[in-house]
Design an enzyme around this catalytic site. Structure first.
Site, PDB file in Angstrom:
ATOM      1  N   LYS A 107       0.855  -1.194   0.000  1.00 38.55           N
ATOM      2  CA  LYS A 107       0.000   0.000   0.000  1.00 38.55           C
ATOM      3  C   LYS A 107       0.886   1.237   0.000  1.00 38.55           C
ATOM      4  O   LYS A 107       1.918   1.251   0.694  1.00 38.55           O
ATOM      5  CB  LYS A 107      -0.908  -0.046   1.241  1.00 38.55           C
ATOM      6  CG  LYS A 107      -1.954   1.035   1.332  1.00 38.55           C
ATOM      7  CD  LYS A 107      -2.848   0.773   2.547  1.00 38.55           C
ATOM      8  CE  LYS A 107      -3.964   1.791   2.716  1.00 38.55           C
ATOM      9  NZ  LYS A 107      -4.852   1.479   3.861  1.00 38.55           N
ATOM     10  N   SER A 167      -9.617   1.213   3.078  1.00 41.15           N
ATOM     11  CA  SER A 167      -8.865   2.059   2.160  1.00 41.15           C
ATOM     12  C   SER A 167      -7.760   1.319   1.397  1.00 41.15           C
ATOM     13  O   SER A 167      -7.170   1.896   0.493  1.00 41.15           O
ATOM     14  CB  SER A 167      -8.230   3.211   2.937  1.00 41.15           C
ATOM     15  OG  SER A 167      -7.339   2.693   3.913  1.00 41.15           O
ATOM     16  N   SER A 186      -9.536  -1.260   7.212  1.00 41.68           N
ATOM     17  CA  SER A 186      -9.073  -1.036   5.840  1.00 41.68           C
ATOM     18  C   SER A 186      -8.398  -2.211   5.154  1.00 41.68           C
ATOM     19  O   SER A 186      -8.204  -2.177   3.946  1.00 41.68           O
ATOM     20  CB  SER A 186      -8.130   0.159   5.795  1.00 41.68           C
ATOM     21  OG  SER A 186      -8.910   1.309   5.748  1.00 41.68           O
TER      22      SER A 186
HETATM   23  N1  GLN Z   1     -12.844   3.589   7.001  1.00 45.30           N
HETATM   24  C1  GLN Z   1     -12.060   3.864   8.161  1.00 45.30           C
HETATM   25  C2  GLN Z   1     -11.652   5.302   8.199  1.00 45.30           C
HETATM   26  O1  GLN Z   1     -11.775   5.969   7.204  1.00 45.30           O
HETATM   27  C3  GLN Z   1     -10.904   2.935   8.255  1.00 45.30           C
HETATM   28  C4  GLN Z   1      -9.645   3.420   7.704  1.00 45.30           C
HETATM   29  C5  GLN Z   1      -8.513   2.471   7.843  1.00 45.30           C
HETATM   30  O2  GLN Z   1      -8.627   1.387   8.408  1.00 45.30           O
HETATM   31  N2  GLN Z   1      -7.351   2.913   7.354  1.00 45.30           N
HETATM   32  O3  GLN Z   1     -11.228   5.769   9.216  1.00 45.30           O
END
Ligand code: GLN
Length: 495
Positions: A79, A160, A184
């Site tokens: 990532k 994400s 994510s």
């Molecule tokens: N959807 C969550 C957020 O936007 C999780 C993000 C993540 O795990 N990086 O905070």
């Protein structure tokens, strides 16, 4: 999917030993696959040169030195919020678009030390804030399931870490690393039909992972099989002097058995995870897994995690508070984007941040600073911290005592992958709150969790379940996940 690009680590190593393919030729095939699937937009940077060099090194170890490493010739994606020396690390943001770190994240350094070949850096929501991989300056990532380049009805990859999930599910690499702050890794893994493991907080070093919420972030593992997830974890877990929050205890290698005995394993079904908006198909898949584990002689029990309903609100407050302080480092002075017009230092900060961040990031900075104001601090931040403790205690209670359960079984997401055009109709903040319902409590408690694909929905899209266990229960979670995997026989993607 091309058969070759769906190989597991064990299979590819056998193929190398039998000389049916060599690491350099497999790396070439993987790079070809990246090109073939470029419309999915899984990669921000394809590291062709590195991949080729890493392949050559693996090949030498395999055939000349005759001393191969555990991940030699295993193609990986990372990532793009993990720092990589001399390779840009953008966080999919204008702010870091031209940022080239001078050091490697520990996770990447360990994968390289184990012989892995880096294919590329994967797309994400800007600074890992999101649940769709729709908010990237490089454009959204598309889910390969149901994808047809001739129409607009494509599905989101989840987020994400959607780029990492798509890279693995579409066969561009064997494994990919995501980050998991509120789900994510597990969310995109679930929507793309692969395995997503969020390890115990502190088991895997965060050094070089650009922080979102330091108290919740963990590097996550995405693979097509449970065994591959265990192999990757074995290479990256363990204490790291560069990250003081890593667990100091030596990491014991995880071993998985083919026929894990499920009898008397106690599995809790938390009743609060039946929530509004969960699709009937998800509920059916969840029930199906509970039934099949019961047939395997596991003990299935209904349990309660009473603070689940406040979890999303607590996560959201704590997330924004930590974001507000983490983002303060992007001031246009030391590194990253710098706005051109500068009148005063304050104006430089303001202009740099308004141009360098998207709306989602800016909203979280505003929210966080509001919650942290002296007059609001107790009302929001301290209260949320106290509730976080109660959420964490809920888990401790169900994992303890005579009536305890060994693991919890829940869905991962509330539905199959939404269509991009439907997802975009709703506000990103509401989407995150909705999509993370089942995943974020594990981050607040620091416990490990794994998402496993189970079956296809009527739209022919993956549906997954999640297992959560007490801190450092990865071996148990992975063994149960492997048992489930071998019974459900989830299909690989055909395209
Ligand atoms: N959807 C969550 C957020 O936007 C999780 C993000 C993540 O795990 N990086 O905070």
């Amino acid at each position: 999917m091309n058969k070759i690009t769906s190989y597991t680590i064990k299979e590819i190593h056998k193929i190398y030993r039998d000389k049916l393919l060599t690491p350099t030729s497999f790396v070439d095939l993987s790079l070809q696959r990246v090109k073939q699937t470029s419309e999915l937009n899984a990669f921000v940077t394809v590291t062709e040169k590195e991949a080729e060099n890493h392949g050559i090194e693996s090949e030498k170890r395999f055939y000349i030195d005759k001393k191969s490493l555990p991940l030699d010739g295993v193609t990986i994606g990372l990532k793009d919020n993990f720092c990589t020396r001399n390779i840009t690390t953008t966080c999919a943001s204008e702010m870091l678009k031209n940022f080239t770190p001078t050091y490697d994240a520990t996770v990447y350094a360990r994968l390289r030390a184990a012989g892995a070949c880096l294919i590329g850096k994967c797309n994400l929501d800007e600074f890992a804030m999101g649940a769709g991989t729709i908010d990237s300056i490089f454009g959204p990532t598309r889910n390969p399931w149901g994808y047809n380049k001739d129409n607009d009805n494509w599905r989101i990859a989840g987020g994400s870490s959607g780029g990492s999930a798509v890279a693995v599910s579409s066969g561009s690499c064997i494994a990919a690393i995501g980050s998991d702050t509120g789900g994510s890794t597990r969310n995109p893994a679930a929507l793309c039909g692969i395995v997503g493991l969020k390890p115990t907080y502190g088991l895997v070093s965060r050094y070089g992972l650009i922080p979102l919420v330091n108290s919740m972030d963990v590097p996550g593992i995405m693979t097509r099989t449970v065994t591959d997830a265990a192999s990757i974890l074995n290479c990256i877990a363990g204490p790291d002097l560069l990250d003081s929050t890593t667990i100091k205890k030596e990491f014991n290698y995880i071993t998985l058995t083919d026929d894990f005995d499920m009898s008397n394993v106690r599995i809790g079904i938390p009743k609060e995870y039946h929530c509004e908006g969960m699709s009937q198909e998800v509920i059916n898949a969840w029930r199906h897994v509970a039934d099949l584990l019961e047939k395997e002689r596991a003990v299935i029990k209904s349990v309660s995690l009473p603070h689940t309903s406040v979890s999303i609100a607590v996560y959201s407050i704590l997330n924004q508070c930590e974001v507000a302080s983490n983002m303060a480092r992007y001031d246009g002075l030391e590194y990253g984007f710098r706005a051109q017009e500068e009148y005063s230092t304050e104006e430089l900060y303001a202009s740099t941040r308004s141009k360098g961040f998207n709306d989602v990031v800016r909203c979280r900075i505003f929210g966080g600073n509001y919650f942290l104001l002296t007059r609001n601090y107790d009302k929001y931040f301290i209260k949320a911290q106290k509730l976080r403790r109660l959420i964490s205690n809920d888990f401790k209670m169900v994992f303890q005592g005579d009536n305890h359960v060994d693991v919890l079984l829940t869905p991962t997401t509330l539905s199959d992958a939404p269509l991009y055009k439907d997802f975009m109709l709703k506000h990103n903040r509401d989407q995150c709150a909705f999509q993370d319902y089942c995943t974020q409590p594990a981050n607040m408690a620091g416990i490990p969790a794994i998402s496993i694909p189970i079956c296809l929905s009527k739209n022919n899209l993956p549906l997954s379940v999640q297992l959560m266990g007490p801190c450092l229960s990865e071996e148990l979670l992975l063994n149960i996940a492997k048992r489930i995997e071998s019974i459900v026989k989830f299909p690989t993607l055909n395209s």
